[in-house]
Scaffold this motif. Structure first.
Motif, PDB file in Angstrom:
ATOM      1  N   GLY A 256      21.452  75.807 -44.546  1.00  0.00           N
ATOM      2  CA  GLY A 256      21.864  77.203 -45.104  1.00  0.00           C
ATOM      3  C   GLY A 256      21.048  77.609 -46.329  1.00  0.00           C
ATOM      4  N   ILE A 257      20.611  76.578 -47.086  1.00  0.00           N
ATOM      5  CA  ILE A 257      19.871  76.739 -48.378  1.00  0.00           C
ATOM      6  C   ILE A 257      18.551  77.228 -47.790  1.00  0.00           C
ATOM      7  CG2 ILE A 257      18.707  75.791 -50.360  1.00  0.00           C
ATOM      8  CD1 ILE A 257      21.481  74.014 -50.527  1.00  0.00           C
ATOM      9  N   VAL A 258      18.003  76.658 -46.908  1.00  0.00           N
ATOM     10  CA  VAL A 258      16.776  76.808 -46.184  1.00  0.00           C
ATOM     11  C   VAL A 258      16.643  78.536 -45.560  1.00  0.00           C
ATOM     12  CG1 VAL A 258      14.977  76.499 -44.648  1.00  0.00           C
ATOM     13  CG2 VAL A 258      16.022  74.633 -45.764  1.00  0.00           C
ATOM     14  N   LEU A 259      17.739  78.811 -45.187  1.00  0.00           N
ATOM     15  CA  LEU A 259      17.874  79.926 -44.610  1.00  0.00           C
ATOM     16  C   LEU A 259      18.049  81.192 -45.625  1.00  0.00           C
ATOM     17  CD1 LEU A 259      20.289  79.503 -41.602  1.00  0.00           C
ATOM     18  CD2 LEU A 259      17.845  80.198 -41.391  1.00  0.00           C
ATOM     19  N   LEU A 260      18.727  80.810 -46.531  1.00  0.00           N
ATOM     20  CA  LEU A 260      18.782  81.735 -47.827  1.00  0.00           C
ATOM     21  C   LEU A 260      17.414  81.892 -48.367  1.00  0.00           C
ATOM     22  CD1 LEU A 260      22.180  80.563 -49.470  1.00  0.00           C
ATOM     23  CD2 LEU A 260      21.547  82.734 -48.250  1.00  0.00           C
ATOM     24  N   TYR A 261      16.733  80.799 -48.608  1.00  0.00           N
ATOM     25  CA  TYR A 261      15.425  80.884 -49.230  1.00  0.00           C
ATOM     26  C   TYR A 261      14.342  81.741 -48.444  1.00  0.00           C
ATOM     27  CZ  TYR A 261      11.117  79.168 -51.296  1.00  0.00           C
ATOM     28  OH  TYR A 261       9.609  79.432 -51.820  1.00  0.00           O
ATOM     29  N   VAL A 262      14.366  81.336 -47.251  1.00  0.00           N
ATOM     30  CA  VAL A 262      13.339  82.043 -46.309  1.00  0.00           C
ATOM     31  C   VAL A 262      13.659  83.779 -46.113  1.00  0.00           C
ATOM     32  CG1 VAL A 262      12.564  82.128 -43.911  1.00  0.00           C
ATOM     33  CG2 VAL A 262      12.721  79.854 -45.158  1.00  0.00           C
TER      34      VAL A 262
END
Length: 265
Positions: A256-262
């Motif tokens: 989820g954090i990766v998706l938010l960052y990307v």
């Protein structure tokens, strides 16, 4: 798609369909990060066929018993297996209703990356809460019709991308006091009519669209998805009672954090 894209997408679908980590959250990453084109409706259908055949084959003994018992119950012969079959049917109804009423909304407004990122994190935390909340000593045969309906409503929520159908139904089962194995088993058995229904609707749309399909790609995608899904189910059911849900919770939070960052920041 080239062959590499086909193999990656089929593996992603197969491995993530039944783990509580959200297949939609994973399928959005390759196209966004690598610029891959949409795989198309026909390929989606083939992947669902592969996943469906995998879960049916793994639970083939249970599926045969449930079907035989259900048909016998129509003549008045009731058994624990026929009761479980009726509970699975009951639990499937909310997802059918949600799919018919909310499909357009989900395929447009709720398919954004920020929605998938948020649901991946939120329902990951809910899975953590449910897994650490004892007691979890019941099996799926002990479910009441109200409890089965509760799990079915949870499955209907999974129409929102990023939720994870298996994740939220296992979460609901744990909240009701099912063991991890029983919660996973009921979730996977519930997936059979759900995936079958979704795949049927997708097939109807595919036929109506009259698009050309490349049959050898669809066959290969289905085979890879079948193998990956079967391996996933096999090992998940072997280790879930001992391992618990924490590894999947951590993975969901990181994803989820990766998706938010990307996609968002």
């Amino acid at each position: 798609m080239d062959m590499f894209q086909l193999i990656v997408l089929a593996l992603v679908q197969g491995f993530t369909e039944f783990l509580p980590i959200s297949s939609s959250a994973h399928l959005i990453l390759p196209s966004a990060l690598l610029g891959w084109p949409d795989q198309g409706l026909a390929f989606d259908v083939s992947l669902h066929v592969g996943s469906l055949l995998a879960v049916i084959w793994y639970f083939r003994k249970e599926v045969v018993e449930l079907l035989q018992s259900w048909f016998a119950s129509l003549t008045g012969k009731h058994t624990p297996q026929s009761r479980l079959a009726w509970l699975i049917i009951l639990a499937t109804i909310p997802a059918v209703i949600a799919g018919l009423l909310l499909n357009d909304l989900v395929s447009t407004v709720l398919r954004g990356p920020w929605v998938i990122a948020a649901t991946t994190i939120i329902f990951g935390l809910l899975l953590w809460y449910a897994d650490r909340n004892p007691p979890q000593q019941q099996d799926e045969m002990s479910l009441s019709w109200k409890q089965a309906l509760f799990v079915g409503i949870a499955q209907a929520i999974a129409i929102v991308p990023g939720t994870s159908r298996s994740g939220i139904t296992i979460t609901a089962g744990l909240m009701l006091g099912l063991t991890r194995t029983a919660a996973a088993r009921f979730s996977f058995l519930m997936s059979i009519p759900t995936i079958l229904g979704a795949g049927t609707l997708m097939t109807v749309k595919l036929v109506e669209s009259k698009v050309d399909v490349i049959w050898h790609e669809l066959f290969l995608g289905a085979v890879i998805s079948f193998v990956a899904a079967y391996v996933c189910i096999y090992f998940f059911m072997k280790i879930i009672q001992r391992m618990g849900m924490m590894p999947f919770v951590i993975y969901r939070l990181a994803l989820g954090i990766v998706l938010l960052y990307v996609f968002v920041f």
